[in-house]
Design an enzyme around this catalytic site. Structure first.
Site, short mmCIF file in Angstrom:
data_model
loop_
_atom_site.label_atom_id
_atom_site.label_comp_id
_atom_site.label_asym_id
_atom_site.label_seq_id
_atom_site.Cartn_x
_atom_site.Cartn_y
_atom_site.Cartn_z
N GLU A 1 11.46 -24.80 2.89
CA GLU A 1 12.79 -24.18 2.71
C GLU A 1 13.22 -23.73 4.10
OE1 GLU A 1 14.50 -23.80 -0.15
OE2 GLU A 1 12.97 -24.72 -1.40
N GLY B 1 11.18 -20.83 6.35
CA GLY B 1 11.33 -20.38 7.74
C GLY B 1 12.20 -21.35 8.50
N GLY B 2 12.05 -21.37 9.81
CA GLY B 2 12.92 -22.18 10.65
C GLY B 2 12.48 -23.64 10.74
N CYS C 1 19.81 -17.80 5.37
CA CYS C 1 19.77 -19.27 5.45
C CYS C 1 21.04 -19.91 4.89
CB CYS C 1 18.55 -19.80 4.71
SG CYS C 1 18.46 -19.28 3.01
N GLY D 1 8.71 -25.32 10.65
CA GLY D 1 8.53 -26.24 9.51
C GLY D 1 8.11 -27.62 9.98
N ASN E 1 13.82 -12.53 6.74
CA ASN E 1 15.17 -12.09 6.36
C ASN E 1 15.31 -11.64 4.91
OD1 ASN E 1 14.80 -14.90 5.94
ND2 ASN E 1 16.98 -15.11 5.57
N ALA F 1 11.90 -25.43 13.40
CA ALA F 1 10.87 -25.71 14.42
C ALA F 1 9.48 -25.50 13.81
CB ALA F 1 11.09 -24.81 15.63
P1 NAP Z 1 10.03 -18.67 11.52
O1 NAP Z 1 9.99 -18.19 12.92
O2 NAP Z 1 10.04 -20.12 11.28
O3 NAP Z 1 8.80 -17.95 10.77
C1 NAP Z 1 8.61 -18.08 9.39
C2 NAP Z 1 7.16 -17.81 9.07
O4 NAP Z 1 6.36 -18.86 9.61
C3 NAP Z 1 6.60 -16.52 9.66
O5 NAP Z 1 5.69 -15.95 8.76
C4 NAP Z 1 5.90 -17.02 10.91
O6 NAP Z 1 4.89 -16.15 11.39
C5 NAP Z 1 5.32 -18.32 10.41
N1 NAP Z 1 5.02 -19.32 11.43
C6 NAP Z 1 5.67 -19.56 12.57
N2 NAP Z 1 5.11 -20.61 13.22
C7 NAP Z 1 4.09 -21.05 12.43
C8 NAP Z 1 3.13 -22.09 12.54
N3 NAP Z 1 3.11 -22.93 13.57
N4 NAP Z 1 2.21 -22.24 11.57
C9 NAP Z 1 2.23 -21.43 10.48
N5 NAP Z 1 3.09 -20.40 10.35
C10 NAP Z 1 4.02 -20.22 11.30
O7 NAP Z 1 11.32 -18.09 10.77
P2 NAP Z 1 11.92 -16.63 10.75
O8 NAP Z 1 12.56 -16.34 12.07
O9 NAP Z 1 10.95 -15.63 10.19
O10 NAP Z 1 13.04 -16.84 9.63
C11 NAP Z 1 14.27 -17.39 9.88
C12 NAP Z 1 14.37 -18.84 9.45
O11 NAP Z 1 14.03 -18.99 8.07
C13 NAP Z 1 15.80 -19.34 9.56
O12 NAP Z 1 15.81 -20.64 10.08
C14 NAP Z 1 16.28 -19.33 8.13
O13 NAP Z 1 17.37 -20.18 7.87
C15 NAP Z 1 15.05 -19.75 7.42
N6 NAP Z 1 15.13 -19.39 6.00
C16 NAP Z 1 15.25 -20.38 5.07
C17 NAP Z 1 15.39 -20.05 3.72
C18 NAP Z 1 15.51 -21.09 2.65
O14 NAP Z 1 15.23 -20.76 1.49
N7 NAP Z 1 15.92 -22.31 2.94
C19 NAP Z 1 15.38 -18.71 3.33
C20 NAP Z 1 15.26 -17.74 4.32
C21 NAP Z 1 15.12 -18.09 5.64
P3 NAP Z 1 5.23 -15.06 12.53
O15 NAP Z 1 6.19 -14.12 11.88
O16 NAP Z 1 3.94 -14.48 12.84
O17 NAP Z 1 5.85 -15.82 13.65
#
Ligand code: NAP
Length: 482
Positions: A252, A232-233, A286, A237, A156, A235
């Site tokens: 985060e 990331g999300g 987020c 995390g 995002n 789940a």
């Molecule tokens: P995501 O599905 O959790 O993916 C985030 C990253 O993690 C991607 O690069 C993904 O790779 C990788 N990933 C997924 N599963 C993994 C695993 N088991 N092992 C290692 N890496 C893995 O999140 P998203 O849909 O891209 O982003 C949205 C989420 O991020 C939302 O929940 C949002 O609130 C959160 N977010 C938090 C912040 C903050 O600063 N607190 C800021 C921005 C976003 P792939 O793309 O290949 O699946």
């Protein structure tokens, strides 16, 4: 921007390489192909880790003035090509071109703040003589780099959230391997190119594009990785935390942020800030406003003005200067949000506006009377959906705000300082914004959440703290026999 015939490459320890398999990067607005990137394998990751081992020494030995120069030069390079960066963010993700330009400006700031913070990584002297028997001991602690950082980032904010990891890592003398989100790798690749052009020794920074489900484990479990910096999300995390073993981690994660509007609030200010906080980046933010609790005396006025403003939102072509909101990241995500809204309505919620989907576009949507057990009340919607509920007063608003497993930031609109301090004290979040929505951040403030919203803080200086270790030095000045 047209699709390139030559696929993009990944950088492993200073070599730009291709891989056998590729990933197509498409524009969610019309599914057109923008570019392709390599689908890195576990072997590619292992090679990046191997190269980063020499990067650790090179990074740690880079004098601070050199780190500062590289960070500032990278910021200059991005500034000189800022429209290319903005177009890339807007095309590969959900942001409108106006939103994308703001992200580029913030990325430049993040890098410049990283350069500034590189000067300030200071330890302290320690009063060893506070304990009897140590009168002749003096010493101090200082910070040293942790080693190889594994940075895993979401879709995002595909540029600035990568800068929030690479900037502090370089400032504090670490080597870093970046794995950007599979759907938005191009902005991260551009950032890495800028670092290399700025003169960063290439062993210090690698980038591997590829599926988290395939290469994630190697980036997380390898014993040479000393620190995981994940955004990331919840789940992903949670899975990463379970697998990583004993290593430094910052998480985060997401949220479903609350905003409280009390009866003495400036309602124009509250509506304006909450609407923009709910729909920026098509609600995929987020910090995005998801749950609004309004004191009963002003509930109807606030609700009606909020809906009126929502209906004025211009949804459409991301590249048009007039567009307020673009598509979600893909049709699958838009369908998920659609089903959550439909389920809530089936359970008794009232739809005040929105609720329609067209491909990856989901219209800004407002609901009220949401049953507490449904997904939209508890989980992170991560889409342009907001709920507005009536509350009897601040206490009920705080209880409802705290009733979920998230706690990133909250907003409260009031002119009453006592109510504001009550909220600051009792809200279970990492940040409370008074007379602002939850969606407020500058890149140098401590940023992070509690509960399911994460562990640790970013914001350059705070990320540096989490990428360094303290080393204690103690001189025993006692001279035997004297
Ligand atoms: P995501 O599905 O959790 O993916 C985030 C990253 O993690 C991607 O690069 C993904 O790779 C990788 N990933 C997924 N599963 C993994 C695993 N088991 N092992 C290692 N890496 C893995 O999140 P998203 O849909 O891209 O982003 C949205 C989420 O991020 C939302 O929940 C949002 O609130 C959160 N977010 C938090 C912040 C903050 O600063 N607190 C800021 C921005 C976003 P792939 O793309 O290949 O699946």
């Amino acid at each position: 921007m047209t699709a390139k015939t030559t696929p993009r490459r990944i950088l492993i320890g200073g070599k730009w390489v291709t891989c056998d398999r590729i990933i197509e990067v498409t524009d969610p607005q019309d599914n057109s192909l923008i570019d392709t990137v390599p689908a890195a394998t576990v072997d590619d990751v292992l090679e990046a880790i191997e190269k980063a081992r020499s990067g650790v020494r090179i990074a740690a030995e880079m004098p601070v003035h050199q780190r500062i120069s590289v960070l500032n030069r990278t910021a200059d390079i991005i500034e000189n090509k800022k429209e290319l960066y903005a177009t890339t963010i807007a095309r590969e993700g959900s942001k409108t071109i106006r939103e994308a330009r703001k992200e580029v400006a913030r990325c430049i700031q993040t890098l410049r703040v990283s350069a500034e913070e590189a000067r300030r990584i200071n330890g302290e002297t320690i009063a060893f003589d506070q304990m009897p028997g140590n009168d002749k001991r003096i010493g101090y602690y200082y910070y040293f780099p942790i080693g190889i950082v594994s940075a895993i980032t979401p879709f995002n904010d595909p540029l600035n959230l990568v800068a929030h990891k690479v900037g502090p890592a370089i400032a504090s003398g670490n080597a870093i391997i970046v794995k950007p989100a599979t759907v938005t790798p191009l902005s991260a690749l551009l950032l890495v190119e800028a670092f290399i052009e700025a003169g960063l020794p290439p062993e210090v920074l690698s980038i591997v594009t590829g599926y988290g489900s395939e290469i994630g484990d190697a980036l997380v479990t390898h014993p040479d990785i000393r620190k995981i910096s994940f955004t990331g999300g919840l789940a992903a995390g949670t899975e990463i935390s379970r697998k990583a073993g004993p290593k430094r981690m910052s998480m985060e994660l997401g949220s479903n942020s609350p905003v409280i509007v009390l009866e003495d609030a400036d309602l124009d200010q509250a509506v304006e800030a909450s609407v923009s906080g709910a729909y920026s980046a098509a609600g995929q933010n987020c910090l995005g406003v998801q749950r609004i609790y309004v004191e009963e005396a002003v509930f109807e006025t606030f609700r009606d003005r909020f809906v009126e403003k929502t209906l004025q939102y211009r949804v459409g072509d991301k590249m048009s200067e007039d567009t307020d909101m673009g598509p979600m990241i893909n049709e699958k995500e838009a369908k998920r949000v659609e089903s959550w809204v439909n389920d809530a309505v089936k359970e008794g919620a009232s739809l005040l506006c929105g609720g329609q989907r067209n491909g990856a576009f989901y219209m800004p949507t407002v609901l009220t009377n949401l049953p507490e057990h449904c997904k939209l009340s508890q989980e992170e919607a991560f889409g342009p959906v907001v709920t507005i509920e009536k509350v009897s007063g601040l206490q009920e608003a705080i209880e409802k705000s705290n009733s979920v497993n998230y706690g990133l930031q909250a907003g409260i609109f009031t002119r009453n300082i006592h109510q504001a301090f009550h909220a600051i004290h009792d809200l279970e979040v990492g940040g409370v914004m008074i007379n602002d929505s939850s969606d407020f951040r500058i890149d140098s403030m401590p940023f992070g959440g509690v509960k399911g919203s994460g562990v640790g803080r970013e914001g350059v200086r705070y990320a540096i703290e989490e990428m360094t270790e303290k080393k204690v030095v103690c001189f025993n000045l006692a001279q035997p026999g004297m």
